[in-house]
Design a protein around this motif. Structure first.
Motif, PDB file in Angstrom:
ATOM      1  N   LEU A 164      12.909  25.763  -7.152  1.00 57.50           N
ATOM      2  CA  LEU A 164      13.047  24.344  -6.827  1.00 57.50           C
ATOM      3  C   LEU A 164      11.779  23.814  -6.194  1.00 57.50           C
ATOM      4  CD1 LEU A 164      14.881  21.834  -6.576  1.00 57.50           C
ATOM      5  CD2 LEU A 164      15.729  22.787  -4.413  1.00 57.50           C
ATOM      6  N   ARG A 165      11.234  24.565  -5.293  1.00 64.05           N
ATOM      7  CA  ARG A 165       9.989  24.179  -4.625  1.00 64.05           C
ATOM      8  C   ARG A 165       8.853  24.049  -5.634  1.00 64.05           C
ATOM      9  NH1 ARG A 165       7.993  25.175   0.654  1.00 64.05           N
ATOM     10  NH2 ARG A 165       5.745  25.535   0.745  1.00 64.05           N
ATOM     11  N   ARG A 166       8.735  25.047  -6.516  1.00 63.01           N
ATOM     12  CA  ARG A 166       7.638  25.059  -7.480  1.00 63.01           C
ATOM     13  C   ARG A 166       7.762  23.939  -8.496  1.00 63.01           C
ATOM     14  NH1 ARG A 166       8.020  27.474 -12.206  1.00 63.01           N
ATOM     15  NH2 ARG A 166       9.649  28.918 -11.528  1.00 63.01           N
ATOM     16  N   GLU A 167       8.969  23.745  -9.017  1.00 58.33           N
ATOM     17  CA  GLU A 167       9.132  22.787 -10.111  1.00 58.33           C
ATOM     18  C   GLU A 167       9.205  21.341  -9.642  1.00 58.33           C
ATOM     19  OE1 GLU A 167      12.101  23.878 -12.972  1.00 58.33           O
ATOM     20  OE2 GLU A 167      11.346  25.926 -13.147  1.00 58.33           O
ATOM     21  N   THR A 168       9.312  21.111  -8.339  1.00 58.41           N
ATOM     22  CA  THR A 168       9.255  19.740  -7.815  1.00 58.41           C
ATOM     23  C   THR A 168       7.911  19.456  -7.142  1.00 58.41           C
ATOM     24  OG1 THR A 168      10.270  20.392  -5.704  1.00 58.41           O
ATOM     25  CG2 THR A 168      11.752  19.628  -7.455  1.00 58.41           C
ATOM     26  N   ALA A 169       6.987  20.416  -7.214  1.00 60.23           N
ATOM     27  CA  ALA A 169       5.720  20.277  -6.490  1.00 60.23           C
ATOM     28  C   ALA A 169       4.947  19.035  -6.914  1.00 60.23           C
ATOM     29  CB  ALA A 169       4.866  21.527  -6.686  1.00 60.23           C
ATOM     30  N   GLN A 170       4.913  18.761  -8.214  1.00 62.68           N
ATOM     31  CA  GLN A 170       4.143  17.608  -8.685  1.00 62.68           C
ATOM     32  C   GLN A 170       4.748  16.304  -8.190  1.00 62.68           C
ATOM     33  OE1 GLN A 170       3.473  17.572 -12.917  1.00 62.68           O
ATOM     34  NE2 GLN A 170       2.363  15.638 -12.885  1.00 62.68           N
ATOM     35  N   ALA A 171       6.074  16.182  -8.275  1.00 63.89           N
ATOM     36  CA  ALA A 171       6.727  14.966  -7.796  1.00 63.89           C
ATOM     37  C   ALA A 171       6.568  14.823  -6.294  1.00 63.89           C
ATOM     38  CB  ALA A 171       8.208  14.985  -8.177  1.00 63.89           C
ATOM     39  N   HIS A 172       6.649  15.929  -5.577  1.00 62.58           N
ATOM     40  CA  HIS A 172       6.473  15.907  -4.124  1.00 62.58           C
ATOM     41  C   HIS A 172       5.066  15.459  -3.770  1.00 62.58           C
ATOM     42  CE1 HIS A 172       6.970  18.304  -0.087  1.00 62.58           C
ATOM     43  NE2 HIS A 172       6.746  17.018   0.098  1.00 62.58           N
ATOM     44  N   ALA A 173       4.079  15.982  -4.481  1.00 64.19           N
ATOM     45  CA  ALA A 173       2.689  15.622  -4.200  1.00 64.19           C
ATOM     46  C   ALA A 173       2.444  14.135  -4.427  1.00 64.19           C
ATOM     47  CB  ALA A 173       1.754  16.457  -5.073  1.00 64.19           C
ATOM     48  N   GLY A 174       3.116  13.569  -5.435  1.00 61.61           N
ATOM     49  CA  GLY A 174       2.957  12.140  -5.682  1.00 61.61           C
ATOM     50  C   GLY A 174       3.405  11.312  -4.493  1.00 61.61           C
ATOM     51  N   ALA A 175       4.529  11.705  -3.866  1.00 60.46           N
ATOM     52  CA  ALA A 175       5.005  10.994  -2.683  1.00 60.46           C
ATOM     53  C   ALA A 175       4.055  11.194  -1.507  1.00 60.46           C
ATOM     54  CB  ALA A 175       6.414  11.476  -2.321  1.00 60.46           C
ATOM     55  N   GLU A 176       3.509  12.397  -1.373  1.00 56.16           N
ATOM     56  CA  GLU A 176       2.604  12.689  -0.262  1.00 56.16           C
ATOM     57  C   GLU A 176       1.318  11.877  -0.333  1.00 56.16           C
ATOM     58  OE1 GLU A 176       1.907  16.881  -0.352  1.00 56.16           O
ATOM     59  OE2 GLU A 176       3.407  17.247   1.199  1.00 56.16           O
ATOM     60  N   ARG A 177       0.903  11.519  -1.540  1.00 57.22           N
ATOM     61  CA  ARG A 177      -0.372  10.801  -1.701  1.00 57.22           C
ATOM     62  C   ARG A 177      -0.251   9.308  -1.444  1.00 57.22           C
ATOM     63  NH1 ARG A 177      -1.104  14.658  -6.075  1.00 57.22           N
ATOM     64  NH2 ARG A 177      -0.120  13.189  -7.524  1.00 57.22           N
ATOM     65  N   SER A 178       0.858   8.872  -0.957  1.00 52.13           N
ATOM     66  CA  SER A 178       1.076   7.454  -0.697  1.00 52.13           C
ATOM     67  C   SER A 178       0.018   6.877   0.248  1.00 52.13           C
ATOM     68  CB  SER A 178       2.463   7.269  -0.064  1.00 52.13           C
ATOM     69  OG  SER A 178       2.505   6.162   0.783  1.00 52.13           O
ATOM     70  N   PRO A 179      -0.662   5.784  -0.148  1.00 49.29           N
ATOM     71  CA  PRO A 179      -1.611   5.135   0.772  1.00 49.29           C
ATOM     72  C   PRO A 179      -0.937   4.688   2.065  1.00 49.29           C
ATOM     73  CG  PRO A 179      -1.944   4.350  -1.468  1.00 49.29           C
ATOM     74  CD  PRO A 179      -0.688   5.158  -1.489  1.00 49.29           C
ATOM     75  N   PHE A 180       0.310   4.237   1.972  1.00 52.23           N
ATOM     76  CA  PHE A 180       1.021   3.806   3.185  1.00 52.23           C
ATOM     77  C   PHE A 180       1.105   4.949   4.191  1.00 52.23           C
ATOM     78  CE2 PHE A 180       5.024   3.886   5.557  1.00 52.23           C
ATOM     79  CZ  PHE A 180       4.865   2.745   6.348  1.00 52.23           C
ATOM     80  N   MET A 181       1.572   6.132   3.747  1.00 50.33           N
ATOM     81  CA  MET A 181       1.716   7.246   4.678  1.00 50.33           C
ATOM     82  C   MET A 181       0.361   7.728   5.184  1.00 50.33           C
ATOM     83  SD  MET A 181       4.824   7.734   5.430  1.00 50.33           S
ATOM     84  CE  MET A 181       4.646   9.289   6.320  1.00 50.33           C
ATOM     85  N   ALA A 182      -0.633   7.730   4.310  1.00 54.30           N
ATOM     86  CA  ALA A 182      -1.966   8.178   4.727  1.00 54.30           C
ATOM     87  C   ALA A 182      -2.503   7.303   5.857  1.00 54.30           C
ATOM     88  CB  ALA A 182      -2.922   8.161   3.536  1.00 54.30           C
ATOM     89  N   GLU A 183      -2.378   5.992   5.707  1.00 53.86           N
ATOM     90  CA  GLU A 183      -2.902   5.082   6.730  1.00 53.86           C
ATOM     91  C   GLU A 183      -2.039   5.101   7.988  1.00 53.86           C
ATOM     92  OE1 GLU A 183      -4.450   1.263   5.562  1.00 53.86           O
ATOM     93  OE2 GLU A 183      -4.490   1.862   3.454  1.00 53.86           O
TER      94      GLU A 183
END
Length: 226
Positions: free
Chosen positions: A21-40
């Protein structure tokens, strides 16, 4: 954000379902992590109102998810995951009260992405595997990367970590041990391969819904930038 070992990598022979589950959702998870809102937000580049806005939207999600879990406590799949120590709604409510005063509920206006996310939570409320997929995304996230988020927010906005109750789990002395326990529950869940495929797909969908929510919040970045 996840403070455990790096996500991704090649499949491991004989891996348990939690690792898959962790491996196969990694790409979708990374997309959420790259949010400009969260970064700022985590960099402290936004006004404190941005954090309040995030909590207001998260409140809507837990207000749907937690009653759904309560309603399914008797289900053989959901029961092991329905731990009172994970409950977030009271903590998020307390954070909002502290930030907005006693009239905080008048600010609970969902963004379009939040409405779509909450609608999906309602749709899976009667499907144990789907409910666990979203439970995993939110609670294991709060117990892993959420602890890093809490530290970064405390530093960025000059508040004590104790004032960020939304990511505080007083009933979980060791988040690392609890995460290991949670993953063992995922491994033991009585799903066949077809159902496991559905759970993975639903968790990925949940990460995309989360990414959409961050994108909606990002629409206010110009107003919140310091």
């Amino acid at each position: 954000m996840d403070d455990d070992e790096a996500r991704g990598g090649s499949p491991v022979t004989g891996e348990g379902f939690a690792a898959r589950l962790r491996r196969e959702t990694a790409q979708a998870h990374a997309g959420a992590e790259r949010s400009p809102f969260m970064a700022e937000l985590l960099a402290g580049d936004l006004a404190p109102e941005a954090l309040t806005a995030l909590l207001l939207q998260v409140h809507h999600l837990y207000a749907v998810l937690e009653p759904a879990v309560d309603a399914m406590r008797g289900d053989v799949v959901v029961a092991p995951f329905a731990d009172e120590h994970l409950r977030r709604l009271p903590a998020v409510s307390e954070d909002l009260r502290a930030r907005l005063g006693e009239g905080w509920r008048s600010h609970l206006v969902p963004l379009p992405a939040t409405e779509r996310y909450a609608q999906r939570l309602q749709e899976v409320a009667g499907w144990p595997g789907g409910l666990v997929a979203h439970h995993y995304l939110r609670y294991l996230g709060d117990l892993s990367g959420g602890q890093v988020v809490r530290r970064l927010l405390a530093r960025a906005y000059g508040v004590a970590e104790e004032e960020l109750r939304s990511w505080d789990f007083p009933g979980v002395p060791s988040p690392k041990r609890y995460r290991d326990h949670y993953r063992s529950l995922l491994d033991a869940a009585p799903w066949d391969e077809a159902e496991r495929d559905r759970v993975v797909a639903e968790a990925s969908r949940g990460y995309r819904l989360n990414e959409d929510l961050f994108a909606d919040l990002g629409g206010s970045l110009p107003a919140w930038r310091r």
